[in-house]
Design a protein around this motif. Structure first.
Motif, PDB file in Angstrom:
ATOM      1  N   ASP A  81       0.855  -1.187   0.000  1.00 53.88           N
ATOM      2  CA  ASP A  81       0.000   0.000   0.000  1.00 53.88           C
ATOM      3  C   ASP A  81       0.891   1.237   0.000  1.00 53.88           C
ATOM      4  O   ASP A  81       2.061   1.182   0.396  1.00 53.88           O
ATOM      5  CB  ASP A  81      -0.887   0.033   1.252  1.00 53.88           C
ATOM      6  CG  ASP A  81      -2.107  -0.864   1.137  1.00 53.88           C
ATOM      7  OD1 ASP A  81      -2.442  -1.271   0.003  1.00 53.88           O
ATOM      8  OD2 ASP A  81      -2.734  -1.149   2.184  1.00 53.88           O
ATOM      9  N   ILE A  82       0.318   2.375  -0.396  1.00 52.01           N
ATOM     10  CA  ILE A  82       1.088   3.620  -0.402  1.00 52.01           C
ATOM     11  C   ILE A  82       0.838   4.394   0.886  1.00 52.01           C
ATOM     12  O   ILE A  82      -0.303   4.660   1.263  1.00 52.01           O
ATOM     13  CB  ILE A  82       0.726   4.502  -1.611  1.00 52.01           C
ATOM     14  CG1 ILE A  82       1.033   3.774  -2.920  1.00 52.01           C
ATOM     15  CG2 ILE A  82       1.497   5.818  -1.553  1.00 52.01           C
ATOM     16  CD1 ILE A  82       0.648   4.565  -4.165  1.00 52.01           C
ATOM     17  N   VAL A  83       1.938   4.749   1.557  1.00 54.63           N
ATOM     18  CA  VAL A  83       1.906   5.594   2.747  1.00 54.63           C
ATOM     19  C   VAL A  83       2.516   6.942   2.375  1.00 54.63           C
ATOM     20  O   VAL A  83       3.559   7.001   1.722  1.00 54.63           O
ATOM     21  CB  VAL A  83       2.673   4.941   3.910  1.00 54.63           C
ATOM     22  CG1 VAL A  83       2.726   5.879   5.107  1.00 54.63           C
ATOM     23  CG2 VAL A  83       2.033   3.610   4.295  1.00 54.63           C
ATOM     24  N   ARG A 102       6.015  -1.046   2.692  1.00 57.04           N
ATOM     25  CA  ARG A 102       4.972  -0.239   2.063  1.00 57.04           C
ATOM     26  C   ARG A 102       5.612   0.694   1.038  1.00 57.04           C
ATOM     27  O   ARG A 102       6.775   1.088   1.189  1.00 57.04           O
ATOM     28  CB  ARG A 102       4.235   0.607   3.106  1.00 57.04           C
ATOM     29  CG  ARG A 102       3.045  -0.072   3.782  1.00 57.04           C
ATOM     30  CD  ARG A 102       3.406  -1.278   4.573  1.00 57.04           C
ATOM     31  NE  ARG A 102       2.298  -1.768   5.409  1.00 57.04           N
ATOM     32  CZ  ARG A 102       2.352  -2.849   6.158  1.00 57.04           C
ATOM     33  NH1 ARG A 102       3.476  -3.572   6.197  1.00 57.04           N
ATOM     34  NH2 ARG A 102       1.312  -3.229   6.881  1.00 57.04           N
ATOM     35  N   ASN A 103       4.870   1.036   0.011  1.00 55.56           N
ATOM     36  CA  ASN A 103       5.342   2.033  -0.935  1.00 55.56           C
ATOM     37  C   ASN A 103       5.197   3.415  -0.322  1.00 55.56           C
ATOM     38  O   ASN A 103       4.347   3.633   0.560  1.00 55.56           O
ATOM     39  CB  ASN A 103       4.565   1.931  -2.251  1.00 55.56           C
ATOM     40  CG  ASN A 103       4.877   0.654  -2.997  1.00 55.56           C
ATOM     41  OD1 ASN A 103       6.038   0.222  -3.067  1.00 55.56           O
ATOM     42  ND2 ASN A 103       3.866   0.009  -3.554  1.00 55.56           N
ATOM     43  N   ILE A 279      -3.647   7.052  -2.133  1.00 54.13           N
ATOM     44  CA  ILE A 279      -2.978   6.928  -0.834  1.00 54.13           C
ATOM     45  C   ILE A 279      -3.857   6.143   0.134  1.00 54.13           C
ATOM     46  O   ILE A 279      -5.006   6.507   0.394  1.00 54.13           O
ATOM     47  CB  ILE A 279      -2.674   8.313  -0.236  1.00 54.13           C
ATOM     48  CG1 ILE A 279      -1.887   9.174  -1.223  1.00 54.13           C
ATOM     49  CG2 ILE A 279      -1.933   8.152   1.081  1.00 54.13           C
ATOM     50  CD1 ILE A 279      -0.553   8.621  -1.608  1.00 54.13           C
ATOM     51  N   GLN A 280      -3.313   5.072   0.686  1.00 55.68           N
ATOM     52  CA  GLN A 280      -4.049   4.296   1.689  1.00 55.68           C
ATOM     53  C   GLN A 280      -3.968   4.951   3.067  1.00 55.68           C
ATOM     54  O   GLN A 280      -4.939   4.928   3.817  1.00 55.68           O
ATOM     55  CB  GLN A 280      -3.511   2.870   1.764  1.00 55.68           C
ATOM     56  CG  GLN A 280      -4.114   2.008   2.861  1.00 55.68           C
ATOM     57  CD  GLN A 280      -5.619   1.832   2.737  1.00 55.68           C
ATOM     58  OE1 GLN A 280      -6.162   1.876   1.630  1.00 55.68           O
ATOM     59  NE2 GLN A 280      -6.294   1.638   3.865  1.00 55.68           N
ATOM     60  N   LEU A 281      -2.812   5.530   3.385  1.00 55.62           N
ATOM     61  CA  LEU A 281      -2.640   6.121   4.709  1.00 55.62           C
ATOM     62  C   LEU A 281      -1.686   7.304   4.649  1.00 55.62           C
ATOM     63  O   LEU A 281      -0.615   7.221   4.056  1.00 55.62           O
ATOM     64  CB  LEU A 281      -2.067   5.079   5.688  1.00 55.62           C
ATOM     65  CG  LEU A 281      -1.624   5.589   7.061  1.00 55.62           C
ATOM     66  CD1 LEU A 281      -2.814   6.105   7.868  1.00 55.62           C
ATOM     67  CD2 LEU A 281      -0.877   4.505   7.841  1.00 55.62           C
ATOM     68  N   GLY A 344      -9.566   4.792   2.929  1.00 56.31           N
ATOM     69  CA  GLY A 344      -8.220   5.146   3.360  1.00 56.31           C
ATOM     70  C   GLY A 344      -8.263   6.029   4.594  1.00 56.31           C
ATOM     71  O   GLY A 344      -9.321   6.533   4.997  1.00 56.31           O
ATOM     72  N   TYR A 345      -7.092   6.255   5.200  1.00 59.22           N
ATOM     73  CA  TYR A 345      -7.027   6.931   6.494  1.00 59.22           C
ATOM     74  C   TYR A 345      -6.011   8.079   6.497  1.00 59.22           C
ATOM     75  O   TYR A 345      -5.065   8.101   5.710  1.00 59.22           O
ATOM     76  CB  TYR A 345      -6.613   5.939   7.583  1.00 59.22           C
ATOM     77  CG  TYR A 345      -7.594   4.818   7.815  1.00 59.22           C
ATOM     78  CD1 TYR A 345      -8.593   4.922   8.780  1.00 59.22           C
ATOM     79  CD2 TYR A 345      -7.517   3.636   7.073  1.00 59.22           C
ATOM     80  CE1 TYR A 345      -9.490   3.887   9.005  1.00 59.22           C
ATOM     81  CE2 TYR A 345      -8.410   2.590   7.283  1.00 59.22           C
ATOM     82  CZ  TYR A 345      -9.393   2.727   8.253  1.00 59.22           C
ATOM     83  OH  TYR A 345     -10.281   1.695   8.464  1.00 59.22           O
ATOM     84  N   VAL A 346      -6.247   8.995   7.433  1.00 59.02           N
ATOM     85  CA  VAL A 346      -5.288  10.047   7.751  1.00 59.02           C
ATOM     86  C   VAL A 346      -5.077  10.038   9.256  1.00 59.02           C
ATOM     87  O   VAL A 346      -6.046  10.081  10.024  1.00 59.02           O
ATOM     88  CB  VAL A 346      -5.785  11.436   7.311  1.00 59.02           C
ATOM     89  CG1 VAL A 346      -4.829  12.520   7.805  1.00 59.02           C
ATOM     90  CG2 VAL A 346      -5.945  11.510   5.798  1.00 59.02           C
TER      91      VAL A 346
END
Length: 411
Positions: A81-83, A102-103, A279-281, A344-346
């Motif tokens: 996943d992309i962080v 993670r990416n 963006i996942q996170l 997705g999250y922040v």
């Protein structure tokens, strides 16, 4: 909802949740613009978790511990996943995400941030590093473009200038490689500090470079003059310290993530290079009003790397007015909403400033909801109080503890 999430996806836990945290998790509620927001309070990381990876041991002003991004990365993402971090700083989120396979996408208006991150994604072989480092010529007739004699011995200054010249020449001629970037990163981190592990005479800790005028006063007060420091030996020793925890699989993981990474040096509210819903996170901590003067703190690092501090100062978010800060963060959250995946999250870490009279976490809740996110709550990580917890004017202390306050948002 947030409490349930904290109990899920704990891949690194091998004990019962109720026995893992040192204290009982507390829940409180607060009303923010008509929304009931839950606060979840405990010591979720720090003392009960393993020591942070040695690769993180790069000094930078106002940075959080690696356990913070790890906590959210392990719960809200899976491998590849992309962080993202829009205010990368020294790269805590970026390096921790890469170590967890993670990416990564990184952004920071200060180019020093990219220098710190890039070097640590390409891990050098210690023997190749030593050979390259000690092959860099020292120019005996080289002269500085400004007086730094209050920081450095004359011979040390020649070595610093020679390192600077060698690295910049290879970068300009497109010959710079991973070894150059590593040496650049470590040298940048060793420019000034409070021990013999730095190039300079005794000064403030390495996350803050004082002015030449202030250093002259320090020298007078301590009755000291700069003594010779062997810059190459210092770089090599620090390199071995940074690399002491690295494993062969991690070297390959970091290399793979470097090849897939994106590094930006832009306003966090304007990042068209990042695709919609990619963006996942996001795990980040923004500038806190005028608490930290990033360009003043990094002026010597910028000098070493040929970076114009006045140009950076035009773009870095430093504002004394809360209303101006809210406007800036509102624009940032509009962009975060665009690039965040559905589901997705922040995780947005902020502190209380000005003796606790301004609660930035509550303002971020309102900003995030208005941007379109769902607020899952505010996670408050309580830590053992330390002497330096409010040294920069950030006051996170509550009943004898120092705390991180992280607003958790979901798209």
């Amino acid at each position: 909802m947030l409490t349930n999430i904290l109990l899920e996806n704990n891949s690194f836990l091998n004990t019962n949740q109720s026995n893992f945290y040192p204290k009982e998790t507390r829940e409180e509620s607060i009303l923010i613009n008509g929304h009931t927001i839950k606060k979840i309070i405990n010591e979720f990381w720090t003392s009960q978790q393993r020591q942070a990876h040695s690769l993180h041991e790069i000094s930078y002003r106002a940075c959080f511990k690696p356990q913070l991004p790890r906590f959210f990365i392990q719960r809200f993402t899976k491998e590849n996943d992309i962080v993202y971090d829009p205010f990368t700083g020294r790269g805590t989120t970026i390096i921790e995400a890469a170590l967890l396979n993670r990416n990564i996408i990184s952004n920071d208006i200060n180019p020093i941030s990219k220098i710190f991150c890039r070097g640590r994604l390409h891990i050098p072989h210690v023997f190749e590093l030593k050979e390259r480092l000690f092959s860099i010529p020292i120019y005996k007739n080289i002269l500085p473009d400004r007086d730094l004699s209050m920081f450095y011995h004359t011979e040390t200054m020649k070595e610093i200038l020679s390192l600077k010249h060698s690295i910049q020449e290879r970068i300009i001629n497109a010959k710079a490689d991973a070894l150059d970037f590593w040496i650049q990163m470590v040298a940048t981190n060793r420019l000034t500090g409070h021990s013999k592990g730095f190039f300079s005479v005794y000064t403030l800790p390495p996350n803050q470079a004082v002015s030449p005028k202030r250093q002259l006063k320090i020298n007078e007060q301590k009755n000291q003059i700069p003594e010779y420091r062997n810059t190459k030996e210092i770089i090599f020793k620090k390199s071995k310290q940074l690399l002491r925890d690295i494993t062969t699989p991690q070297i390959q993981i970091l290399k793979n993530k470097a090849e897939a990474s994106l590094f930006l040096t832009k306003d966090a509210s304007d990042t068209p290079e990042i695709p919609n819903e990619s963006i996942q996170l996001t795990v980040t901590s923004p500038p806190f009003l005028d608490v930290v003067q990033y360009t003043d703190d990094n002026w010597l690092r910028c000098w070493f790397n040929g970076i114009d501090t006045e140009e950076i100062a035009k773009h870095i978010t430093i504002t004394k007015k809360l209303s101006d800060w809210i406007i800036i963060m509102t624009k940032v959250f509009k962009e975060l909403y665009r690039i965040t995946k559905q589901e997705g999250y922040v995780a947005f870490e902020v502190g209380e400033v000005r003796n606790g009279t301004i609660k930035l976490d509550e303002h971020i809740v309102d900003i995030g909801i208005k941007a379109g996110f769902i607020c899952l709550g505010i996670l408050i990580n309580e830590q053992v109080f330390t002497k330096t917890s409010n040294i920069w004017g950030v006051d996170n202390n509550n009943k004898g503890t120092n705390s991180n306050r992280i607003v958790i948002l979901k798209k």
